[in-house]
Design an enzyme around this catalytic site. Structure first.
Site, PDB file in Angstrom:
ATOM      1  N   GLU A  20       0.829  -1.219   0.000  1.00 57.69           N
ATOM      2  CA  GLU A  20       0.000   0.000   0.000  1.00 57.69           C
ATOM      3  C   GLU A  20       0.854   1.255   0.000  1.00 57.69           C
ATOM      4  OE1 GLU A  20      -2.912   0.240   3.199  1.00 57.69           O
ATOM      5  OE2 GLU A  20      -4.513  -0.046   1.754  1.00 57.69           O
ATOM      6  N   HIS A  59       9.782 -25.984   1.450  1.00 62.00           N
ATOM      7  CA  HIS A  59       9.261 -27.177   0.777  1.00 62.00           C
ATOM      8  C   HIS A  59       8.186 -26.807  -0.235  1.00 62.00           C
ATOM      9  CE1 HIS A  59      11.573 -29.699   3.502  1.00 62.00           C
ATOM     10  NE2 HIS A  59      11.348 -28.716   4.360  1.00 62.00           N
ATOM     11  N   LYS A 111     -12.926   0.795  -2.788  1.00 65.79           N
ATOM     12  CA  LYS A 111     -13.860   1.067  -1.679  1.00 65.79           C
ATOM     13  C   LYS A 111     -15.083   1.836  -2.204  1.00 65.79           C
ATOM     14  CE  LYS A 111     -11.969   1.755   2.888  1.00 65.79           C
ATOM     15  NZ  LYS A 111     -11.130   2.528   3.799  1.00 65.79           N
TER      16      LYS A 111
HETATM   17  O1  LIG Z   1      -9.045   2.105   9.963  1.00 64.68           O
HETATM   18  P1  LIG Z   1      -9.993   2.206   8.834  1.00 64.68           P
HETATM   19  O2  LIG Z   1     -10.330   3.627   8.503  1.00 64.68           O
HETATM   20  O3  LIG Z   1     -11.204   1.378   9.055  1.00 64.68           O
HETATM   21  O4  LIG Z   1      -9.246   1.654   7.568  1.00 64.68           O
HETATM   22  C1  LIG Z   1      -8.899   0.299   7.429  1.00 64.68           C
HETATM   23  C2  LIG Z   1      -8.130   0.101   6.145  1.00 64.68           C
HETATM   24  O5  LIG Z   1      -8.933   0.640   5.125  1.00 64.68           O
HETATM   25  C3  LIG Z   1      -8.399   0.896   3.840  1.00 64.68           C
HETATM   26  O6  LIG Z   1      -8.625  -0.184   3.004  1.00 64.68           O
HETATM   27  C4  LIG Z   1      -6.991   1.368   3.794  1.00 64.68           C
HETATM   28  O7  LIG Z   1      -6.464   1.173   2.523  1.00 64.68           O
HETATM   29  C5  LIG Z   1      -6.134   0.665   4.810  1.00 64.68           C
HETATM   30  O8  LIG Z   1      -4.865   1.274   4.829  1.00 64.68           O
HETATM   31  C6  LIG Z   1      -6.768   0.795   6.167  1.00 64.68           C
HETATM   32  O9  LIG Z   1      -5.918   0.258   7.121  1.00 64.68           O
END
Ligand SMILES: O=P(O)(O)OC[C@H]1O[C@H](O)[C@H](O)[C@@H](O)[C@@H]1O
Length: 440
Positions: A273, A294, A405
């Site tokens: 990331e 292995h 997302k």
């Molecule tokens: O902590 P949050 O805001 O729920 O985010 C949780 C995760 O969400 C996203 O997918 C980001 O890319 C991650 O880097 C992050 O750790």
């Protein structure tokens, strides 16, 4: 943490980096270090993470553990990505003691239901963790856990700790139910938050010495300096950068300790990331010694010359004697310990890759203990920040992840997002089908 980059030198491996190139790169490391120092001093977004070992106050974490109205037999941590992997890495490395730990970091319904069905809910504490407070997977899983508790007559409000930012839906929910809150520090992206309440609450519930974790990280922080030759973390960041530019587009993280398997998972998020941008970035692979000797080793020794193998190995480990089998062929094992076997396997694997001219780096820690693991996590974060500086990319955002997302949210009717349209535009060429029919 001590690093040995000998097997990544051009005199041993291809791709490899010459000692002269490392000397020249050191001038850029010095400049990158100045940039990192300035960012740390100003508490700038991302760079602030490297101050966590001195900024994190363990007191509120202990306070939140004490606020639980039960003596937990189990702890469910609800979070995803950086809001789960730091805590999971620490608990898996150090052991969960008397407490059964479950990390709900996926929304596969069968798996979630199975995990909940096996828990003693009346003796289970919950930590819901989300920096943004808006992550769909985390909020959905939390609602499922809440309902499961309500259905068995358990008051979830007396055993739930919320770890989140200052505002957002999760902060609102915590305030609405008067739940204890732990703060996600400002300017610290999730994948860099292991050394904050995000990563430290779960090990604290399991009875681990979180001060020792921070102490180990502090010791590693002390080594940050303007030269890769005096800083193991920068030596790792600079070497991986140099190898990537010479063709090592894969970085197989291979700890020789079962308890560090999750560390490789944490590292994969950190590396992918942070550094996977602008067409650059090593693909992190999770490997485990001795198990993957292995399986994956064949490819690393004889496949394309595109892989750096990073070993993590403890100098000290527990002991377990191998019993005598009374069979001549097995005499070489009897009287030895499993610890000697795994150490020999490590040495042999490292040598086998060097003999084939494949680059490897060795990270040595004292043992898999709180201090060493704290140092290891900090060292990898600093290495990652340095590698980002050298590559000229911003290590602290994740636009590609955000894209998916938004697409997911749009599909679920959570708003109008252009990204969701890509789903309908997908190209298909199907073969087989639910009934098992094959293409004619
Ligand atoms: O902590 P949050 O805001 O729920 O985010 C949780 C995760 O969400 C996203 O997918 C980001 O890319 C991650 O880097 C992050 O750790």
């Amino acid at each position: 943490m001590e690093i040995d980059v000998g097997n990544a030198l051009a005199s041993v491996a291809s791709p490899g980096v010459s000692r002269d190139s490392l000397e020249r790169l050191d001038e850029r490391v010095a400049r990158a270090h100045e940039r990192i120092e300035a960012g740390r001093a100003e508490g700038e977004h991302g760079y602030a993470a490297l101050e966590l070992p001195v900024e994190t106050d363990p007191e509120p974490i202990h306070g939140a553990v004490d606020s639980l109205e039960i003596d937990p037999e189990a702890l469910v941590t609800v979070g995803i990505g950086g809001s789960a992997l730091g805590a999971k890495t620490l608990v898996d490395a150090l052991g969960s003691g008397e407490v059964e730990t479950v990390f709900l970091d996926n929304v596969d319904p069968d798996w979630v239901s199975r995990r909940l069905a096996n828990l003693p809910l009346e003796r289970t504490a919950v930590n819901v963790v989300s920096r943004s407070g808006t992550t769909a997977e985390t909020l959905a899983n939390f609602l499922v856990v809440r309902e499961a508790m309500e259905e068995t007559g358990v008051d979830w409000t007396d055993r739930t700790v919320v770890t989140t930012g200052e505002s957002g839906p999760l902060a609102e929910l915590a305030d609405g139910h008067d739940l204890p809150k732990l703060a996600v520090p400002d300017g610290v992206p999730g994948r860099f938050s292991a050394l904050s309440p995000v990563g430290l609450f779960a090990p604290a519930v399991c009875g681990h010495d979180i001060e020792a974790i921070l102490d180990g990280a502090r010791a590693e922080r002390e080594t940050l300096s303007g030269s890769l030759f005096s800083c193991p973390a920068y030596a790792y960041g600079a070497t991986t950068y140099a190898l990537e530019t010479r063709g090592a587009s894969v970085n197989a993280m291979m700890p020789y300790a079962e308890s560090l398997e999750t560390f490789a998972e944490w590292f994969a998020q950190l590396w992918a990331e942070s550094l996977g941008k602008d067409g650059l970035g090593q693909a992190p692979v999770r490997a485990l010694g001795a198990t993957d000797q292995h399986s994956q080793l064949q490819r690393y020794r004889a496949g394309p010359r595109d892989t750096l193998v990073t070993f993590v190995t403890p100098r000290e480990r527990g002991e377990r004697e191998i019993p005598d089998a009374g069979i001549e062929d097995l005499d070489y094992l009897s009287g030895a310990g499993l610890e000697e076997l795994i150490d020999a396997e490590f040495e042999a694997t490292e040598a086998s890759l060097a003999a084939a001219g494949r680059p490897t780096v060795r990270l040595e820690i004292d043992s898999v203990d709180a201090r060493s693991v704290g140092g290891l996590l900090y060292g990898m974060e600093a290495a990652c920040v340095l590698a980002g500086e050298l590559a000229g990319i911003s290590a602290f955002d994740q636009p590609a992840v955000e894209w998916a997302k938004r697409a997911t949210r749009g599909l679920l009717g959570g708003g109008e997002f252009a990204e969701s349209e890509a789903v309908a535009e997908k190209t298909e060429l199907r073969i087989g089908g639910p009934s098992g029919a094959s293409m004619r």
